[in-house]
Each structure stands twice: as C-alpha cells, then as structure tokens.
Design an enzyme around this catalytic site. Structure first.
Site, PDB file in Angstrom:
ATOM      1  N   ARG A   1       6.983   9.671 -20.561  1.00  0.00           N
ATOM      2  CA  ARG A   1       5.920   9.796 -21.546  1.00  0.00           C
ATOM      3  C   ARG A   1       5.171   8.768 -22.449  1.00  0.00           C
ATOM      4  O   ARG A   1       5.955   9.057 -23.522  1.00  0.00           O
ATOM      5  CB  ARG A   1       4.660  10.557 -21.693  1.00  0.00           C
ATOM      6  CG  ARG A   1       3.106  10.093 -22.267  1.00  0.00           C
ATOM      7  CD  ARG A   1       2.549  10.549 -20.737  1.00  0.00           C
ATOM      8  NE  ARG A   1       2.935  11.473 -19.638  1.00  0.00           N
ATOM      9  CZ  ARG A   1       2.387  12.745 -19.674  1.00  0.00           C
ATOM     10  NH1 ARG A   1       1.967  13.257 -20.519  1.00  0.00           N
ATOM     11  NH2 ARG A   1       2.983  13.305 -18.502  1.00  0.00           N
TER      12      ARG A   1
ATOM     13  N   LYS B   1     -21.800 -37.044 -12.707  1.00  0.00           N
ATOM     14  CA  LYS B   1     -20.853 -36.536 -12.651  1.00  0.00           C
ATOM     15  C   LYS B   1     -20.894 -35.765 -11.252  1.00  0.00           C
ATOM     16  O   LYS B   1     -22.478 -34.816 -11.527  1.00  0.00           O
ATOM     17  CB  LYS B   1     -20.142 -36.099 -13.694  1.00  0.00           C
ATOM     18  CG  LYS B   1     -19.817 -37.196 -14.696  1.00  0.00           C
ATOM     19  CD  LYS B   1     -18.255 -37.345 -14.048  1.00  0.00           C
ATOM     20  CE  LYS B   1     -17.541 -35.931 -14.307  1.00  0.00           C
ATOM     21  NZ  LYS B   1     -17.074 -35.508 -15.799  1.00  0.00           N
TER      22      LYS B   1
ATOM     23  N   ASN C   1     -18.704 -32.019 -10.941  1.00  0.00           N
ATOM     24  CA  ASN C   1     -17.429 -31.735 -11.423  1.00  0.00           C
ATOM     25  C   ASN C   1     -17.191 -30.410 -10.046  1.00  0.00           C
ATOM     26  O   ASN C   1     -18.373 -29.445  -9.668  1.00  0.00           O
ATOM     27  CB  ASN C   1     -17.790 -31.345 -12.766  1.00  0.00           C
ATOM     28  CG  ASN C   1     -17.531 -32.052 -13.488  1.00  0.00           C
ATOM     29  OD1 ASN C   1     -17.103 -33.396 -13.325  1.00  0.00           O
ATOM     30  ND2 ASN C   1     -18.928 -32.039 -14.880  1.00  0.00           N
TER      31      ASN C   1
ATOM     32  N   ARG D   1       0.713  -1.165   0.429  1.00  0.00           N
ATOM     33  CA  ARG D   1       0.016   0.142   0.553  1.00  0.00           C
ATOM     34  C   ARG D   1       1.029   1.190   0.053  1.00  0.00           C
ATOM     35  O   ARG D   1       0.352   2.856  -0.591  1.00  0.00           O
ATOM     36  CB  ARG D   1      -0.941   0.476   0.996  1.00  0.00           C
ATOM     37  CG  ARG D   1      -2.020  -0.816   1.031  1.00  0.00           C
ATOM     38  CD  ARG D   1      -3.305  -0.444   2.255  1.00  0.00           C
ATOM     39  NE  ARG D   1      -4.346  -1.051   2.234  1.00  0.00           N
ATOM     40  CZ  ARG D   1      -4.596  -2.385   2.260  1.00  0.00           C
ATOM     41  NH1 ARG D   1      -3.966  -3.232   3.396  1.00  0.00           N
ATOM     42  NH2 ARG D   1      -6.322  -2.967   2.779  1.00  0.00           N
TER      43      ARG D   1
ATOM     44  N   SER E   1     -23.165 -33.093 -15.398  1.00  0.00           N
ATOM     45  CA  SER E   1     -22.622 -33.025 -16.968  1.00  0.00           C
ATOM     46  C   SER E   1     -23.778 -33.243 -17.714  1.00  0.00           C
ATOM     47  O   SER E   1     -24.655 -33.613 -17.295  1.00  0.00           O
ATOM     48  CB  SER E   1     -21.874 -34.355 -16.734  1.00  0.00           C
ATOM     49  OG  SER E   1     -21.930 -34.952 -18.094  1.00  0.00           O
TER      50      SER E   1
END
Length: 446
Positions: A314, A281, A283, A186, A275
């Site tokens: 710049r 399934k 997942n 910070r 699925s």
C-alpha cells in the site's frame, strides 16, 4: 475560488468537457464508492458471509444515500482517504445491527479504486463514441478530397504535391488505431480492486474468492489474477492511451492551424475567436486548445509513471499522485475530442488555394517528378544535375521549371501535361482506400 483552469468558471469552458468532467465531481466519486459498498454487501449476503437481511438493508441504504461532499472533508483530512468517513455516514443511516456488516472484509483502497474504475468505464464509453464520430468525419473528408492536390510539407518546407484526402486519411489512421486498442485496454483496466487489508482477503476466509467473483459480476468488472493495489500498470496504460489520443488530435490541430495561416489560407477551421484590438483577426481557438491539451497530457503522463512506484502492499503518497493527475488527463481528453470533432466537422477546404500555392512555386515543387521524367532518357545523376541547375534558374528568372527544362534539353517529355499537380500524387488513392476499408471494417465490428 478556482485553483485550476479546469474548475474555473472563466477558463473551464475552454479546457473542459461537461460530460467528462461530470464523472469527476465529488458527487460522482461518492456515488461510485457508495455503489461499490452496496454491491459488496449484496455479494456477501448471496455468498452467506453476512446475514441476508443485513445485506438487503445495506444495499437499500446505499441505493438511496445522498451524502454531501463536505460531510467527508474532515475525515479525509485525517485519514488521507474519504472511505472511512463515507462508511461512518452510511452506518449512521441504518440500524446498528445491520450497519456493523457494512464494508465487511474490505479496505478503503478497494472501495476507492473500484469506484474510480466504474467512472473510467463510463469515460471510455464516452470517449470511444467521440472517437468514432471523429473517424466518420475524417473518413468523409478523405473520400471527398482524394483528388484534391495540396503541397506536402516536410520540415516546414514545401516538398511535393500530395492529396489532401491522404492527409485526412493519415489523421484517420491514427484515430482508428486508438479505437482498435480499446478492447485490450478495457480487459486490463476495467478490473475489480478487492484485496482487503493487505491484499489477500484474509478476513473473508474460505469465502474470499466466491465473494470476489460475485462482486465483480454485480459491478460488470473483470477479475484480476492478483490484487493490483500497488501494481498500477492498468492505470498507467490507460494514461498512455489518453496521451496518445490527445497527441493525435494535437498533431491534426497543428496541421490545421498551419494550413489556416493567412499566407497559406488552404483551410478555414470553422468559427474562430476575435482580437480585442485587431478587427481582422479570426484566431483558431479550438485548434489552439487541442494543442495545449495534448502538451498538458504529455507532461502529466510522466507524473503518472512516477506514481507507479508504490511501496510494498500500500502506498499513500503515490496513490495521492494519481488523484492529482489522472482526472486532469481524462477531462483534457474529453475536451480535446469534443473540440476536434467540432473542428473537423466545420473545416472549410479551399482546394483552389491549395492548387494555387502549388502553382506559385513555378514548378519547383515538381522537381522530383521532372528528375524521374528525365531519368527515362538519361542517367539519373545527369538528370539530377540538370534539374538542380534548372531550379537555380527558376529562382533567378521566375520562369516555370518545366519551361526551363524544355529549353535546355531536347527530349520527348510532355512538359505541359506534367505541369498538372494531380498527376504527381503517387499512390495516394490506394492508400486512402486502405484506410477507408479499415474504417468500414471497424464500423462493422462496433
């Protein structure tokens, strides 16, 4: 039409976090730049650089201004930055006698960069809160499972027993380090960008430093020793922090995915996705997304480092690369933190399966412990050869390693007691305690 997964109505909810993404909308960008213009006028009025009446009018106009994004598009296309068009819009909303003092002595990059920093300040606050929430959840898991044996795996293969609590503490230790990095980050990142046309605030004469200090104070930002228009190490460090955070979350998510495989089944990562063709399934969608976002950030970090090579005072092209890259990294981090916090809080730990997987090795996972138990009664090289030979017999016969050793040597070793995997978790307990102490200490500082 959506150009990226982040702004897609279909894919966006998977890869973004609404709270973080809100900081990178056109509206948020415009508001931040307008806030900088208003604070600049107020600071210059207080320092006697512009008339107080004009400063008050500019500040009032900026406070109530609502500038539609499409109003800046044409100007941005021609100027390569939205600030000139923004200034034109603001001037059109006030008397010309006051309008001429808007943007006094500043350059477009001052307004754009400082507006970005204001938004990154909010992002850091949001992400720190998420990290602390995740840390609390992981600390709870580490404490609850300090005595839960699980197979340690090195190079994807079973190694020796360890504590699942220690595995959680390892995840937690990295999360704590990311929080500990924040004060220094910070201090180096949340800095006012204010250099004027070429970085030396020449247009403000002998009032330059006074205005700079007043503007920084109004915006709650620090002062850089020198203009950072083309020295972007603060942003690069921040990008590195984002990649570190998502890397830790990705490592944690990958561990969870591997431990949740059907053949392993030691964890269940909460709710999952189905699925289209296989009803069986479930997942681990959340964990998969976290890993994908971690890899995305790692790649984008290299692009941010490429953008560090600004020319002279710049750079248009390298500055533009940051616009293309950094918002994606911040949004990805917000999404990964949200998903990781959810995953950790919903995690189902199956200690019985963890122990069963250890026992299924027929003692092979305890080979190191057997060798050291024998080394108390014979030279270690001989003990190592004996255990190695016994391991071969286990693979051939399916007999427990310690039963084979009991048959092959007549030594005062309590093989039955040594079969308990909880006896072979080493210094897991003290290590967990150290991490939990760090967690408590960090909480006390917040």
């Amino acid at each position: 039409m959506s150009l990226t997964a982040f702004d897609s109505q279909v894919l966006g909810p998977l890869f973004t976090d609404p709270d973080t993404a809100a900081l990178f909308t056109d509206e948020a960008m415009i508001k931040a730049m307008v806030d900088v213009e208003g604070a600049l006028a107020a600071a210059e009025g207080a320092c006697g650089v512009i008339p107080q009446a004009s400063a008050a009018m500019i500040e009032k106009t900026c406070a109530r201004a609502r500038i539609a994004a499409h109003r800046l598009s044409e100007g941005t296309l021609s100027d390569g930055v939205p600030v000139p068009a923004l200034v034109k819009e603001l001037r059109s909303q006030m008397d010309a006698d006051h309008a001429r003092f808007l943007h006094w002595g500043a350059t477009s990059q001052d307004i754009s960069d400082t507006g970005l920093i204001l938004r990154l300040k909010s992002a850091l606050d949001l992400h720190e809160a998420r990290l602390r929430q995740l840390a609390d959840t992981l600390a709870g898991l580490a404490a609850a499972h300090r005595d839960t044996p699980v197979a340690a795996r090195t190079r994807t293969q079973q190694a020796t027993p360890t504590s699942f609590g220690l595995k959680c503490a390892v995840w937690l230790s990295a999360v704590l380090r990311h929080i500990e990095r924040l004060p220094g980050l910070r201090a180096r990142l949340l800095l006012l960008s204010f250099g004027g046309a070429a970085g030396n605030l020449a247009a403000l004469g002998d009032k330059a430093m006074e205005v700079e200090a007043a503007l920084a104070a109004r915006l709650g930002l620090g002062l850089a020793p020198a203009p950072w228009h083309t020295m972007r190490d603060g942003l690069d460090e921040y990008a590195g922090w984002l990649s570190l955070v998502t890397g830790t979350l990705g490592k944690m998510a990958q561990d969870v995915m591997l431990m949740a495989q059907n053949e392993v089944a030691e964890l269940r990562p909460g709710s999952g996705g189905g699925s289209s063709t296989m009803p069986n399934k479930v997942n681990p969608v959340g964990a998969e997304v976290i890993v994908a976002l971690a890899r995305q950030n790692a790649g984008l970090l290299a692009t941010m480092h490429q953008a560090a090579l600004h020319e002279h005072e710049r750079s248009g092209s390298n500055w533009s690369i940051e616009w293309l890259t950094l918002p994606q990294m911040v949004i990805a981090t917000g999404a990964a933190l949200a998903a990781a916090t959810r995953m950790a809080s919903e995690l189902v730990v199956r200690g019985d399966v963890m122990r069963a997987n250890i026992e299924a090795s027929n003692g092979l996972m305890l080979a190191e412990a057997a060798m050291f138990a024998l080394a108390d009664h014979m030279p270690r090289p001989e003990a190592q050869e004996l255990v190695k030979s016994a391991c071969k017999a286990v693979n051939e016969t399916g007999t427990h390693l310690f039963d084979v050793l009991a048959q092959r040597c007549d030594l005062p070793v309590d093989w039955e007691a040594l079969k308990d995997p909880a006896r072979h978790m080493g210094a897991s307990g003290p290590m967990i305690d150290r991490v939990l102490e760090s967690h408590q200490a960090l909480g006390a500082k917040s």
